[in-house]
Scaffold this motif. Structure first.
Motif, PDB file in Angstrom:
ATOM      1  N   ASN A   1      17.124  -0.491 -30.613  1.00 30.18           N
ATOM      2  CA  ASN A   1      17.853  -1.576 -29.936  1.00 30.18           C
ATOM      3  C   ASN A   1      19.299  -1.740 -30.386  1.00 30.18           C
ATOM      4  O   ASN A   1      19.921  -2.751 -30.124  1.00 30.18           O
ATOM      5  CB  ASN A   1      17.105  -2.907 -30.091  1.00 30.18           C
ATOM      6  N   PHE A   2      19.821  -0.750 -31.088  1.00 25.32           N
ATOM      7  CA  PHE A   2      21.264  -0.792 -31.382  1.00 25.32           C
ATOM      8  C   PHE A   2      21.767   0.628 -31.611  1.00 25.32           C
ATOM      9  O   PHE A   2      20.990   1.534 -31.921  1.00 25.32           O
ATOM     10  CB  PHE A   2      21.577  -1.689 -32.583  1.00 25.32           C
ATOM     11  N   HIS A   3      23.079   0.773 -31.441  1.00 27.24           N
ATOM     12  CA  HIS A   3      23.670   2.087 -31.659  1.00 27.24           C
ATOM     13  C   HIS A   3      23.981   2.241 -33.139  1.00 27.24           C
ATOM     14  O   HIS A   3      24.720   1.440 -33.709  1.00 27.24           O
ATOM     15  CB  HIS A   3      24.949   2.228 -30.832  1.00 27.24           C
TER      16      HIS A   3
ATOM     17  N   GLU B   1      21.589  -5.252 -43.890  1.00 22.72           N
ATOM     18  CA  GLU B   1      21.029  -6.415 -43.196  1.00 22.72           C
ATOM     19  C   GLU B   1      22.137  -7.342 -42.715  1.00 22.72           C
ATOM     20  O   GLU B   1      22.086  -7.861 -41.592  1.00 22.72           O
ATOM     21  CB  GLU B   1      20.096  -7.189 -44.135  1.00 22.72           C
ATOM     22  N   LEU B   2      23.140  -7.546 -43.566  1.00 19.54           N
ATOM     23  CA  LEU B   2      24.260  -8.409 -43.177  1.00 19.54           C
ATOM     24  C   LEU B   2      25.040  -7.789 -42.016  1.00 19.54           C
ATOM     25  O   LEU B   2      25.464  -8.496 -41.095  1.00 19.54           O
ATOM     26  CB  LEU B   2      25.169  -8.666 -44.374  1.00 19.54           C
TER      27      LEU B   2
ATOM     28  N   LYS C   1      25.507  -9.562 -38.457  1.00 19.53           N
ATOM     29  CA  LYS C   1      26.832  -9.817 -37.861  1.00 19.53           C
ATOM     30  C   LYS C   1      26.939  -9.233 -36.457  1.00 19.53           C
ATOM     31  O   LYS C   1      27.705  -9.719 -35.627  1.00 19.53           O
ATOM     32  CB  LYS C   1      27.923  -9.231 -38.755  1.00 19.53           C
ATOM     33  N   LEU C   2      26.184  -8.179 -36.209  1.00 21.79           N
ATOM     34  CA  LEU C   2      26.188  -7.575 -34.867  1.00 21.79           C
ATOM     35  C   LEU C   2      25.211  -8.301 -33.944  1.00 21.79           C
ATOM     36  O   LEU C   2      25.073  -7.935 -32.772  1.00 21.79           O
ATOM     37  CB  LEU C   2      25.830  -6.088 -34.949  1.00 21.79           C
ATOM     38  N   GLY C   3      24.520  -9.296 -34.467  1.00 23.62           N
ATOM     39  CA  GLY C   3      23.589 -10.061 -33.633  1.00 23.62           C
ATOM     40  C   GLY C   3      22.287  -9.316 -33.362  1.00 23.62           C
ATOM     41  O   GLY C   3      21.528  -9.670 -32.466  1.00 23.62           O
ATOM     42  N   ILE C   4      22.014  -8.283 -34.151  1.00 27.30           N
ATOM     43  CA  ILE C   4      20.832  -7.457 -33.913  1.00 27.30           C
ATOM     44  C   ILE C   4      19.632  -7.990 -34.692  1.00 27.30           C
ATOM     45  O   ILE C   4      18.490  -7.860 -34.272  1.00 27.30           O
ATOM     46  CB  ILE C   4      21.135  -6.000 -34.342  1.00 27.30           C
ATOM     47  N   LEU C   5      19.924  -8.585 -35.838  1.00 32.64           N
ATOM     48  CA  LEU C   5      18.848  -8.932 -36.755  1.00 32.64           C
ATOM     49  C   LEU C   5      19.021 -10.387 -37.182  1.00 32.64           C
ATOM     50  O   LEU C   5      20.128 -10.821 -37.515  1.00 32.64           O
ATOM     51  CB  LEU C   5      18.977  -7.987 -37.950  1.00 32.64           C
TER      52      LEU C   5
ATOM     53  N   ALA D   1      24.939 -17.170 -47.713  1.00 27.84           N
ATOM     54  CA  ALA D   1      26.250 -17.670 -48.156  1.00 27.84           C
ATOM     55  C   ALA D   1      27.348 -16.729 -47.658  1.00 27.84           C
ATOM     56  O   ALA D   1      28.424 -17.163 -47.243  1.00 27.84           O
ATOM     57  CB  ALA D   1      26.290 -17.784 -49.677  1.00 27.84           C
ATOM     58  N   TYR D   2      27.062 -15.450 -47.675  1.00 26.01           N
ATOM     59  CA  TYR D   2      28.038 -14.475 -47.164  1.00 26.01           C
ATOM     60  C   TYR D   2      28.282 -14.699 -45.675  1.00 26.01           C
ATOM     61  O   TYR D   2      29.427 -14.734 -45.218  1.00 26.01           O
ATOM     62  CB  TYR D   2      27.537 -13.044 -47.405  1.00 26.01           C
ATOM     63  N   LEU D   3      27.203 -14.850 -44.934  1.00 26.70           N
ATOM     64  CA  LEU D   3      27.345 -15.025 -43.480  1.00 26.70           C
ATOM     65  C   LEU D   3      28.101 -16.315 -43.147  1.00 26.70           C
ATOM     66  O   LEU D   3      28.903 -16.345 -42.218  1.00 26.70           O
ATOM     67  CB  LEU D   3      25.968 -15.005 -42.807  1.00 26.70           C
ATOM     68  N   ARG D   4      27.849 -17.361 -43.937  1.00 20.65           N
ATOM     69  CA  ARG D   4      28.594 -18.609 -43.728  1.00 20.65           C
ATOM     70  C   ARG D   4      30.071 -18.435 -44.092  1.00 20.65           C
ATOM     71  O   ARG D   4      30.945 -18.988 -43.454  1.00 20.65           O
ATOM     72  CB  ARG D   4      28.021 -19.729 -44.612  1.00 20.65           C
TER      73      ARG D   4
END
Lengths: 385, 385
Positions: free
Chosen positions: A305-307, A356-357, A361-365, B378-381
């Motif tokens: 579901n992602f490139h 994971e981050l 950030k890509l909205g995948i997970l 915390a990183y994502l925020r």
């Protein structure tokens, strides 16, 4: 982003340990002087141990491909029948080398991501008795498959006298290789993988059986003539100018492997494989290869579901985390994490938590953290490396 | 365990970026030759920017303590009244230096782990009008407290002409310091903290106001006489032999800070603080310092149900992860994580996930993963550093 910061997690080149880096900055020495002889003498027994052989291991200045080519030109002549087992891009490279030398190439292809099947190969050899050499890849770097080389060697030797030639480029030093016991005839590895060195050296070991063939093989060759290396090695010398700084580094990296203990090194790689796989399984992100076929040195992930290249770009930008993409038919379909050489479970935890981050950030997970947690639990199950 | 592998997460010395390490291996040059002048000329404007001052910054070969001593011997004479604000081991060091020089020391102690209170200090100064200098620590490395230096400077300058002298050893380069705007009179920092260099250099900047005092101060001093450094610096020179390899490194580390952008550097440190704190808060493991008082460069953890040195030993053995213990009255009571200089959010994720495993192995912590997950959130925020 902090400049000059990189987390190199591709399946080679791999990061260089500081002491190896330092060793490589020693002053140049004369390649025909006693200092170089002393260096080669130090290295010799450790390389034998690494390959699991009583024979000397040739050290050639060149890339892994040069070593693969050496395995070909020293053992067969144009028109000879050879069997090449192709499980990915590097099996395919053996085919290309053999074809360049006008060999009669039998090729057996396996789907990329799946290990070869020794019993099928035995069957094939029974029906093709004139095959003089069988070429196989131990760890297929392009897919993260570790082929069952020990079983394959046994299957081959049961039915034929053909030489068994193994590309051990991304396996030797990361997983067990026992040339003599397993009856591998030629094994090749490169410096820039589990040996924790920059690219530039290739190592070629040959069995007693292989030496019989090499000795009398009429195929023209010069730089890659293994006889020259063997003859010089008896006097701790090399036929051509050796890559001295890489030899300094090699001495130190072999020292590091030795002091950790090879069995511990293999265990560490096994643990890193388990941790990496556990993380993606927790997220339901498909792995290219099943548990049995997977290599302890590199893991290929095949998201649906992602490139893969999007997340690779993002984690490189955000964290300096460098992952590998797919090659040839897997280009754009997979990404690969190298976990060999100067790499530890702590690095896997870092790689996974950053990935994971990136995916978040890509909205995948959305369920960030369950991957690194699964890797942590794999670590606790696996014990200390 | 892989030898030659270490994750150095103490509050200094901090890891050296590869390009800085390389820079330091350049060949020696004559310290009175043009090459050294060129090097010092390159460094000068970048150091001014780092300290937020229009004045030149003296570069002295020595440790942080030498810089603190320079701040004393250049500004006061025996018998002078000084106020030393003590929030930990390094505030205490200022007291010791002042006492060694027979100053009349007023000391104001704050509980270790708590920041000083500018309004109290203003009050104290109103009642002690003969105090000639006030000494404070910006980041108190021993506790992870960042004292409110800007507010303190304003409070002091409102009521007295006393010089305001700041130990910025583990702050400059990791958090904002704006000497001229804030009216700091002397600021000192060391090379081995946020500046990503080995120990061995100390930097001392003085305001126009401070220079008036320094110029006429009769206190005997020679190596640490800041006038000598200033006079030589006008010709891009040094009064005594400079530590040349460290200057090469400094040029490169200032280059790295410059190319990342100082505001981004501070933001990265702020984010690392938030991530680290979030992890321990998630586990209910007490932090020594509250959010407001905590420094972006070092975090002190004060566990109530385990001995910090046990987990420090274990994570060093298992992961090569090096954390700091407590000093003096906090010895055996806290441990400290350095997150400054060549350190990124990816390193915090690694540190936390390894620490969780260490605590799990000691049977202290069962819910492994929630700490690193809190750091991830915390990183994502916090957004990209």
């Amino acid at each position: 982003m902090l400049n000059d910061y990189q987390l190199l997690r591709i399946p080679g080149p791999t990061p260089i340990p500081p002491s190896v880096q330092r060793a490589m900055t020693k002053p140049m020495i004369g390649h025909r002087d006693q200092e170089t002889k002393d260096l080669l003498k130090q290295i010799k027994p450790k390389l034998r141990k690494l390959f699991g052989t009583k024979e000397d291991v040739a050290i050639v200045a060149g890339s892994g491909t040069a070593g693969m080519e050496a395995a070909v030109v020293n053992t067969v002549t144009p028109g000879d029948e050879v069997l090449v087992l192709v499980t990915g891009a590097f099996g395919d490279r053996f085919v290309k080398i053999c074809e360049a030398y006008n060999l009669h190439v039998h090729r057996l292809d396996y789907p990329w991501g799946v290990a070869l099947r020794p019993e099928e190969i035995q069957e094939y050899l029974l029906h093709h008795p004139f095959i003089k050499a069988v070429f196989a890849t131990h760890c297929e770097t392009s897919t993260g498959v570790l082929n069952p080389i020990q079983e394959l060697a046994a299957s081959i030797k049961e039915v034929t006298d053909a030489l068994f030639i193994v590309d051990g480029v991304s396996s030797v030093g990361g997983v067990e290789v026992n040339m003599d016991d397993w009856q591998i005839d030629i094994c090749v590895t490169g410096s820039q993988k589990a040996l924790m060195l920059p690219p530039g050296l290739v190592f070629i070991a040959a069995s007693k059986n292989a030496w019989n063939t090499i000795e009398h093989n009429q195929h023209p060759r010069f730089y890659l003539d293994l006889r020259k290396y063997r003859d010089n090695q008896q006097f701790d010398s090399t036929p051509f100018t050796p890559a001295i700084s890489l030899l300094y580094g090699l001495e130190q990296s072999l020292q590091l492997l030795d002091s950790e203990g090879l069995a511990n090194v293999w265990k560490r790689h096994q643990l890193m494989k388990q941790m990496t796989r556990a993380a993606f399984e927790a997220h339901g992100i498909p792995l290219l290869t099943n548990d049995t076929d997977a290599s302890p040195t590199v893991t290929a992930i095949q998201p649906f579901n992602f490139h893969p290249d999007n997340v690779r770009q993002l984690v490189k930008k955000e964290f300096g985390l460098v992952l590998a993409g797919g090659q040839q038919q897997l280009k754009g379909k997979i990404f690969r994490i190298g976990h060999m050489g100067y790499c530890t479970p702590a690095d896997i935890l870092q790689t996974i938590s950053c990935l994971e981050l990136g995916l978040a950030k890509l909205g995948i997970l959305y369920n960030v953290g369950i991957g690194v947690n699964a890797a942590q639990h794999a670590y606790l199950r696996g014990g200390s490396p």
